[in-house]
Design a protein around this motif. Sequence first.
Motif, short mmCIF file in Angstrom:
data_model
loop_
_atom_site.label_atom_id
_atom_site.label_comp_id
_atom_site.label_asym_id
_atom_site.label_seq_id
_atom_site.Cartn_x
_atom_site.Cartn_y
_atom_site.Cartn_z
N GLU A 178 2.84 -1.69 -1.17
CA GLU A 178 3.94 -2.58 -0.80
C GLU A 178 3.46 -3.59 0.27
O GLU A 178 3.75 -4.79 0.19
CB GLU A 178 5.06 -1.73 -0.20
CG GLU A 178 6.44 -2.09 -0.69
CD GLU A 178 7.49 -1.22 0.00
OE1 GLU A 178 8.22 -1.76 0.84
OE2 GLU A 178 7.54 -0.02 -0.28
N THR A 179 2.72 -3.07 1.24
CA THR A 179 2.21 -3.94 2.31
C THR A 179 1.22 -4.96 1.74
O THR A 179 1.26 -6.15 2.08
CB THR A 179 1.53 -3.09 3.41
OG1 THR A 179 2.49 -2.16 3.90
CG2 THR A 179 1.03 -3.95 4.55
N LEU A 180 0.36 -4.49 0.85
CA LEU A 180 -0.60 -5.40 0.21
C LEU A 180 0.14 -6.49 -0.56
O LEU A 180 -0.20 -7.68 -0.47
CB LEU A 180 -1.53 -4.61 -0.72
CG LEU A 180 -2.52 -5.43 -1.53
CD1 LEU A 180 -3.46 -6.23 -0.64
CD2 LEU A 180 -3.35 -4.51 -2.46
N ALA A 181 1.18 -6.10 -1.30
CA ALA A 181 1.94 -7.09 -2.08
C ALA A 181 2.55 -8.13 -1.14
O ALA A 181 2.58 -9.34 -1.45
CB ALA A 181 3.03 -6.39 -2.89
N GLY A 182 3.03 -7.69 0.01
CA GLY A 182 3.61 -8.62 0.99
C GLY A 182 2.58 -9.60 1.49
O GLY A 182 2.83 -10.82 1.56
N MET A 183 1.39 -9.11 1.82
CA MET A 183 0.34 -10.00 2.34
C MET A 183 -0.12 -10.97 1.25
O MET A 183 -0.36 -12.15 1.51
CB MET A 183 -0.84 -9.16 2.86
CG MET A 183 -0.47 -8.30 4.06
SD MET A 183 -1.88 -7.54 4.94
CE MET A 183 -2.47 -6.34 3.74
N GLN A 184 -0.21 -10.46 0.01
CA GLN A 184 -0.63 -11.34 -1.10
C GLN A 184 0.39 -12.46 -1.33
O GLN A 184 0.02 -13.60 -1.60
CB GLN A 184 -0.82 -10.52 -2.38
CG GLN A 184 -2.05 -9.63 -2.35
CD GLN A 184 -2.11 -8.63 -3.50
OE1 GLN A 184 -1.07 -8.08 -3.89
NE2 GLN A 184 -3.29 -8.40 -4.04
N GLN B 279 -9.50 -5.68 -2.61
CA GLN B 279 -10.88 -6.10 -2.27
C GLN B 279 -10.88 -7.45 -1.56
O GLN B 279 -11.90 -7.84 -0.99
CB GLN B 279 -11.76 -6.22 -3.52
CG GLN B 279 -11.86 -4.96 -4.37
CD GLN B 279 -10.66 -4.80 -5.31
OE1 GLN B 279 -9.71 -5.59 -5.29
NE2 GLN B 279 -10.69 -3.75 -6.13
N ASP B 280 -9.78 -8.17 -1.60
CA ASP B 280 -9.72 -9.46 -0.91
C ASP B 280 -9.54 -9.29 0.60
O ASP B 280 -9.51 -10.29 1.33
CB ASP B 280 -8.54 -10.31 -1.44
CG ASP B 280 -8.77 -10.72 -2.88
OD1 ASP B 280 -9.95 -10.82 -3.27
OD2 ASP B 280 -7.78 -10.92 -3.61
N LYS C 179 -10.68 2.76 1.85
CA LYS C 179 -10.92 3.11 0.43
C LYS C 179 -9.60 3.04 -0.34
O LYS C 179 -9.56 2.56 -1.47
CB LYS C 179 -11.54 4.50 0.32
CG LYS C 179 -13.02 4.49 0.65
CD LYS C 179 -13.69 5.81 0.33
CE LYS C 179 -15.21 5.65 0.53
NZ LYS C 179 -15.93 6.91 0.60
N ALA C 180 -8.54 3.53 0.28
CA ALA C 180 -7.22 3.49 -0.38
C ALA C 180 -6.80 2.04 -0.63
O ALA C 180 -6.28 1.71 -1.70
CB ALA C 180 -6.19 4.20 0.48
#
Length: 281
Positions: free
Chosen positions: A121-127, A158-159, A149-150
Motif C-alpha cells: 500500500e505504501t509503495l503504491a502511494g509513493m508510485q 526495485q525503483d 527484500k520485502a
Amino acid sequence: MKQLSVQNHKLTEIGIGTWYLGEGSQAQTNQEMAAIKAGLDQGINVVDTAEMYGNGQSETLVGQVLKDYQRTNIFLISKFLPSHATPKAMKKSLEQSLRRLQTDYLDLYLYHWRGGTPLAETLAGMQALQKAGYIKHFGVSNFDVADLKALLALPGGQDCFVNEVLYNIQSRGIEYDLLPYQKSQGIACIGYSPLGSSQGHYLDQKPILAEMAAAKHISVQQLLIAWVLRHHEVITIPRSGQKAHMLANVAAADISFTADELAQLDQYYPAPTHKQPLEII
Ligand SMILES: NC(=O)c1ccc[n+]([C@@H]2O[C@H](COP(=O)([O-])OP(=O)(O)OC[C@H]3O[C@@H](n4cnc5c(N)ncnc54)[C@H](OP(=O)(O)O)[C@@H]3O)[C@@H](O)[C@H]2O)c1
C-alpha cells in the motif's frame, strides 16, 4: 568535493542534515539558515529534512533558505511518518511538506521507518506521487535487509532510490550485510548521524579519536565525517547550525587516511563480524 552517481544524479558525498533546526528563536534560526547557506555555497547539493523534524519547522526553515537558490541545483529530500504511510495520508503529508518547503516537487521522498501499513500500500502511494510528478524518486529509511527484500519483491519496488540508515564509526553493523546487499541491488546508501547526533550523544568518543585528530591537525568531527567517506560509498549528512562547523565539515571531504590509521581505528571501533540488528536513532 566528490560526487556519487545515483541513477542519473550526481550527489555530493556530504549532504546537509536538518533535524532540530528551525526550532529555536529567530536569531538562532537566522544563524542556522546562514550555516546551511554556507554549505550550499560550498557546493553541497543534497538537503535532508522530514515532516517529523520540529513538526514541520525544519522544512519551513529549509524552504526559506532554498528561496535564494536555483531549485533544480538542489536534491531535496523529505520523509513521511509511518502513521502517514497510506496513499491518502501520504499525499496530504506531501502537500503540507511542499507548502512548507515552498516548492512544487521533492527530488526524493522517504518512508521514515517501517510501520504497520502493508508495504504494498505504501509503495503504491509513493508510485502514485511519482507518477503525478510531485516526487522525482522514492526511497526508504531505517530498513534492514529483510525489510528491503520485502520491498524489492513487490512490483516496482526495485525503483527504490535509497535507504537512509544510521552510520558512523561506532554504528557499523550495516557493513556486514545491509551495505553489500544495497550495492548488489543498486540502492544508494545515505548514512545519518555521522557525529553521533546531538552533542555526540550516541557515540562513545574513545581517546584514539582526539589523539588521531590532533596528529592530523583536524577536529574529531572532521575525522568522523572523513571516516564515513573513506570508501566513497555512502553519502553522509551531518547537521550543524553553525557556519564555522559547516565549513569545517565540508573541508572534511578532503581528508584521507592511511591504511595504518584505518587499522588503528578498527581496533577501537571494530567492523562487524556477524549480523547485527539495524540500529536506529
Ligand atoms: N532517517 C532517519 O531516521 C534519521 C535519523 C537521524 C538523523 N537523520 C538525518 O541525519 C542528520 C544528521 O544526524 P543528526 O542530526 O542526528 O546528528 P549529527 O550530524 O551526527 O550531529 C549533529 C551534532 O554535531 C554538532 N556538530 C556538527 N558539526 C560539528 C563540528 N564541525 N564541530 C563540532 N560539532 C559539530 C552539531 O552541533 P552544532 O549545530 O553546534 O554544530 C550537533 O550537535 C539529521 O539532521 C537528519 O537530517 C535521519
